[in-house]
Design a protein around this motif. Structure first.
Motif, short mmCIF file in Angstrom:
data_model
loop_
_atom_site.label_atom_id
_atom_site.label_comp_id
_atom_site.label_asym_id
_atom_site.label_seq_id
_atom_site.Cartn_x
_atom_site.Cartn_y
_atom_site.Cartn_z
N ASP A 178 0.83 -1.21 0.00
CA ASP A 178 0.00 0.00 0.00
C ASP A 178 0.87 1.26 0.00
N GLU A 179 1.93 1.24 0.79
CA GLU A 179 2.84 2.40 0.83
C GLU A 179 3.55 2.58 -0.50
N ALA A 180 3.96 1.47 -1.12
CA ALA A 180 4.62 1.55 -2.43
C ALA A 180 3.66 2.11 -3.48
N ALA A 186 0.20 2.40 -10.11
CA ALA A 186 -0.12 2.47 -8.68
C ALA A 186 -1.40 1.67 -8.39
N SER A 187 -2.39 1.79 -9.24
CA SER A 187 -3.64 1.05 -9.07
C SER A 187 -3.42 -0.45 -9.21
N LEU A 188 -2.60 -0.84 -10.18
CA LEU A 188 -2.30 -2.25 -10.39
C LEU A 188 -1.69 -2.85 -9.12
N LYS A 204 -3.16 -7.02 -4.23
CA LYS A 204 -3.35 -7.73 -2.97
C LYS A 204 -4.80 -8.17 -2.75
N LEU A 205 -5.71 -7.69 -3.57
CA LEU A 205 -7.12 -8.06 -3.45
C LEU A 205 -7.48 -9.30 -4.26
N ASN A 206 -6.55 -9.76 -5.12
CA ASN A 206 -6.85 -10.94 -5.93
C ASN A 206 -5.96 -12.11 -5.52
N ALA A 207 -6.07 -13.21 -6.19
CA ALA A 207 -5.37 -14.43 -5.80
C ALA A 207 -4.03 -14.60 -6.52
N ASP A 208 -3.57 -13.60 -7.27
CA ASP A 208 -2.31 -13.72 -7.99
C ASP A 208 -1.13 -13.76 -7.03
N ASN A 209 -0.10 -14.52 -7.39
CA ASN A 209 1.10 -14.55 -6.57
C ASN A 209 2.09 -13.49 -7.06
N VAL A 210 3.23 -13.38 -6.41
CA VAL A 210 4.18 -12.32 -6.73
C VAL A 210 4.77 -12.48 -8.13
N ASP A 211 4.92 -13.72 -8.60
CA ASP A 211 5.43 -13.93 -9.97
C ASP A 211 4.43 -13.41 -10.99
N GLU A 212 3.15 -13.60 -10.73
CA GLU A 212 2.12 -13.07 -11.64
C GLU A 212 2.10 -11.55 -11.60
N LEU A 213 2.33 -10.97 -10.42
CA LEU A 213 2.42 -9.51 -10.30
C LEU A 213 3.59 -8.98 -11.13
#
Length: 56
Positions: free
Chosen positions: A4-6, A23-25, A30-39
């Motif tokens: 959120d801070e980032a 920023a919105s992405l 964090k509201l969806n089920a994607d993992n950090v690799d998908e992010l």
């Protein structure tokens, strides 16, 4: 720094639509089920398909 801070810090850097979208992405990730690799992939695709204005 939390996600959120980032997202907030990125959003404050510029009113550019691409910057605000990134920023919105991050904030929405964090509201969806994607993992950090998908992010990572989403951010790479978003940045790769965006033009950020250099106007100050």
């Amino acid at each position: 720094m939390t996600i959120d801070e980032a997202a907030s810090a990125i959003g404050r850097t510029s009113p550019d639509v691409a910057v605000q979208g990134l920023a919105s992405l991050l904030a929405e990730w964090k509201l969806n089920a994607d993992n950090v690799d998908e992010l990572r992939g989403q951010v790479e695709r978003y940045i790769g398909n965006s033009w950020i204005s250099a106007q100050r």
